[in-house]
Design a protein around this motif. Structure first.
Motif: not given
Lengths: 334, 520
Positions: B356, B358-359, B363, B367, B379, B384, B400, B403, B405, B421-422
């Motif tokens: 995603i 924009e995130m 995050d 996910m 949360l 995290e 960086s 955080d 994006i 993520r996976w």
């Protein structure tokens, strides 16, 4: 802390809105008659609780990329059914109130079911239930019946004070805190945001997209029922036209508060500022001698101006960011 | 023979990716010049340069002997260059005559439409392409090949002398193909130059006068085609020229990818038997993937590989067949269920499905594991962050920080975020769909090393890739898909030519290539 640019932009939006709110207070404090009195401030709060409640639950729906046009009608239906349960059903008002919350949840559930299982667009579904719920409310009261003479213990919710603060303000603050935690501190909020940005991406990430959307709509229905109760307690009467047009007022507050109508971006505190900015503007105009006589029209007009300015203010920096990021991967033309 | 179009040493780069590395190409009047190459070889980019959609970084374009300094889509149109895409771009609710009119006519005074003239033009053009189509029919009621003919009629009406056809037969039946061939031959006889793109070798031998093969953004040769007039596309068995062509497409160099294949797969993790899904055109798929094994899936775009992955990840239901995971029969109704079963899918379209954008990357990385790292739905920013930081250093994500994006990262690093993520889900079966597409060389070899390491740690890996050297170099076993089913298996490190031939549907050399003649 090194904040990502989107968050920084959001902060800026909310800061601007806070400045607008302060400016409103200063202006009406000087130009208005009896604007800053405790009674008038309590008045502002009382008048904005219902729209505020609806905005608080509209926010997650919009955050997840949807919309709920039916909340105002849900409020009307719940107000009427609450009156019916209390007067004709012979229930204690407390019991009737709890049942009404269940009815609101069910109304939200109808929206959720149509949106998640039939995969219809939220705009269409809630436009349908917007008419449906209002129609039901009118059918129940035959268009004319009104429920009145509620017991004083109930009316206290709409007119009384606890610790010097309007009773319904306590309800509103509780809901606001709960919504803030839900949106900003739990996986629900995280999922709504992800779905708002990229519904397909959220599905590919294994998020329970349908359940999360359904929850947002059920929540909206439930809190609309709560708003029906404070509304009825404030006016002392429950009629089928309760909360007419409130859905648009709530959406306006949410969007003014910086929540993107396309989903993904937004905050609960922004929504609260949006609600406050609109409420103070409306009340203030009715306290200034020059605008007193047509405060209603003027506040609608100025809210529109505020909305456009707030959105343009957000769009201009975003445009620059987009332009820069667009340069990066595949330039189509020089 | 006059030269209609001449490209000289054209280069084009997108960021770090060099899509065209000095390609020269020429088209003569009255010829069909086929353009051939694997997925990603640079065909699309070349076409976009010719139609003016992309401006080349270097190189010269000449049309009919005149140098064109900057070719824009409008300029291309004026010069008589037209492109017929696979999916015709017509207005479905307008009639055929209206569609042709909109493309060709200048409006009369006061924007008046001359209906009579419009209809006559349409009739005449349709006759020229040999189409029996009512000019007053709505385009929505036409079949795909009829719509293509309307497109060709538009091109003719615009006076096109150079017509690009991008896989025009991909969705046609055999008879429709024959009709289209007739039209193409008619155009050629009229002196139009046709650039013809197709993966089907038999069409190229039936139609083309010359063939240019692209590989990795370079032209590896232009050859005359023998038997160009031979009108027997059903010819079975390869000719020498077909072998040569395949050789040209895959190249001679042995695929050299750093990590050496592991040798012994463990117990069977995934077992798929006679799986089918009619809505996605899949049928009769039987496949096994062992623990610690990388099974590569080769095939052309549209062969059904992503569709198979979608079924295995619960995004689309299968309508026949069985799936077993670690010996237990399973039904996979949604991605959530797939995740719960230990299946992970790194999707092909990273920007829409993988990350995603924009995130923040933190995050994104957590996910798929919300329940595990955020028990009770609250949360936990510290947990995290530490998970994200570990993944960033494990996979060598250049960002960086947690955080950052997602959209601010390069393609290769986004792919690593998608992978991270996976991996956080601790999957038993990892499905990778084009994991290195659009990724620069450095990140590509890093991703390869990660994949090999995961297999060595006991993960079952299904690697879908259109990058043949990648499949050959990474996979312990190679499955080739074609026309919605698996048509052949090859051992790892097989000959590129053999695998390519199987993907193209040519039964060349070894391999257990099953014959298949499915119309698409």
């Amino acid at each position: 802390m090194n904040l990502p640019p989107k968050t920084r932009m959001l902060l800026r939006h909310e800061t601007v809105l806070l400045a607008v709110l302060v400016a409103e207070f200063l202006f009406f404090g000087v130009a208005g008659r009896n604007f800053g009195t405790p009674d008038n401030l309590a008045n502002i709060v009382r008048h904005s609780v219902e729209i505020g409640l609806l905005a608080l639950v509209m926010m997650p729906v919009v955050l997840a990329g949807g919309i709920d046009l039916s909340v105002g009608s849900t409020l009307g239906l719940c107000a009427v059914l609450f009156g019916k349960l209390w007067r004709d059903g012979g229930l204690h008002w407390e019991v009737a109130a709890v049942a009404t919350l269940g009815i609101g949840a069910t109304a939200g559930g109808v929206n959720a079911l149509l949106i998640t299982t039939l995969r219809l667009p939220p705009l269409i579904v809630t436009l349908g239930t917007y008419s449906l719920f209002r129609g039901l409310a009118e059918a129940i009261t035959h268009g004319t019946d009104a429920f009145t003479r509620f017991p004083p213990t109930f009316l206290f919710l709409g007119t009384g004070r606890i610790a010097g603060i309007p009773a319904q303000a306590w309800i509103f603050v509780s809901v606001a805190v709960a919504m803030w935690l839900l949106v900003h501190r739990t996986t629900f909020g995280r999922s709504w945001r992800a779905i708002g940005f990229a519904p397909e991406g959220a599905r590919y990430a294994g998020l329970p997209v349908g359940r999360r959307l359904a929850f947002a709509h059920v929540l909206a229905g439930t809190v609309a029922a709560l708003a029906a109760i404070t509304y009825t307690a404030r006016f002392g009467t429950a009629k089928a036209d309760a909360g007419t047009g409130y859905e648009l007022a709530a959406i306006t507050a949410v969007v003014l508060g910086g929540t993107s109508i396309f989903g993904g971006i937004g905050s609960v505190h922004g929504t609260l500022l949006g609600v406050a900015a609109i409420a103070v503007l409306g009340n203030g105009l009715s306290r200034v001698p020059a605008t007193m006589s047509n405060a209603g029209e003027l506040s609608g007009l100025l809210t529109g101006v505020l909305l456009v300015l707030a959105l343009a203010g957000g769009a201009v920096p975003k445009w620059f960011v987009d332009r820069r990021s667009r340069k990066d991967p595949a330039p189509v033309l020089p | 023979m006059s030269c209609l179009l001449q490209l000289t040493s054209v280069t084009k780069s997108f960021g770090a990716v060099r899509a065209l590395k000095g390609v020269s190409f020429d088209l003569r009047a009255g010829e069909v010049h086929a353009l051939l190459g694997e997925n990603g070889a640079g065909k699309s980019t070349l076409i976009k340069v010719i139609t003016g959609a992309h401006q080349p970084d270097e190189g010269a374009i000449e049309v009919r002997g005149n140098r064109v300094p900057s070719l824009t889509p409008g300029e291309a149109h004026r010069l008589g260059i037209a492109c017929i895409y696979q999916q015709p771009a017509l207005f479905p609710d307008l009639t055929v005559a209206e569609n042709i009119g909109i493309r060709l006519e200048a409006l009369g005074p006061f924007g008046r439409v001359r209906w009579g003239a419009r209809r006559k033009t349409a009739e005449e053009l349709l006759r020229r392409v040999g189409a029996e189509i009512d000019p007053d029919a709505e385009v929505r009621s036409l079949s795909m090949p009829e719509q293509q003919l309307v497109e060709i009629a538009c091109a003719l009406g615009a006076g096109a002398r150079i017509v690009v056809m991008d896989e025009p037969t991909a969705s046609l039946t055999r008879e429709e193909q024959q009709r289209l061939f007739g039209v193409v031959q008619g155009l050629r006889a009229d002196g139009v130059g046709i650039i013809y793109i197709s993966h089907r070798l038999e069409e190229i031998f039936a139609l083309a006068d010359r063939v240019t093969v692209l590989r990795d953004g370079e032209s590896v040769g232009t050859r005359g085609v023998r038997n160009a007039e031979g009108s027997d596309p059903d010819r079975s068995g390869p000719t020498l020229t077909e072998n040569e062509l395949i050789q040209l497409m895959v190249g001679r160099e042995v695929a050299s990818i750093d990590p050496p294949p592991s040798t012994r797969p463990g117990a069977t993790m995934l077992s798929v038997r006679r799986l089918g899904c009619s809505s996605m055109g899949l049928r009769d798929i039987t496949l096994e993937v062992g623990t610690g094994e990388i099974v590569g899936m080769a095939g052309l775009i549209g062969a059904g590989r992503t569709e198979l992955a979608r079924i295995l990840f619960g995004l689309t239901p299968a309508d026949s067949g069985e799936i077993e995971l670690a010996g237990k029969p399973v039904t996979i109704g949604s991605p959530r269920e797939a995740v719960a079963l230990g299946i992970a899918y790194v999707p092909e379209d990273r920007r829409r499905h993988g990350v995603i954008l924009e995130m923040p990357i933190a995050d994104n990385m957590t996910m798929a594991v919300h329940e595990r790292i955020f028990p009770g739905t609250w949360l936990r920013p510290m947990a995290e962050r530490s998970l994200a930081e570990r993944q960033i250093s494990d996979l060598g994500v250049k960002a960086s920080g947690p955080d950052a994006i997602g959209g601010s990262l390069s393609g290769g690093n986004q792919q690593k975020v998608s992978l991270a993520r996976w991996l956080a889900t601790g999957p038993r079966l990892l499905i990778l769909d084009e994991p290195t597409q659009g990724v620069d060389v450095g990140a590509k070899s890093e991703i390869h090393k990660i994949i090999r390491r995961l297999a060595d740690e006991g993960m079952a890996v299904l690697l879908i890739s259109s990058d043949l050297p990648e499949v050959l170099g990474m996979a312990d076993r190679i499955a080739v898909m074609r026309g919605g089913t698996i048509t052949a298996f090859f051992p790892g490190g097989s000959d590129a030519r053999t695998v390519m031939a199987a993907a193209l549907g040519q039964a060349v050399g070894a391999g257990t290539g099953a014959k298949e003649g499915a119309p698409c």
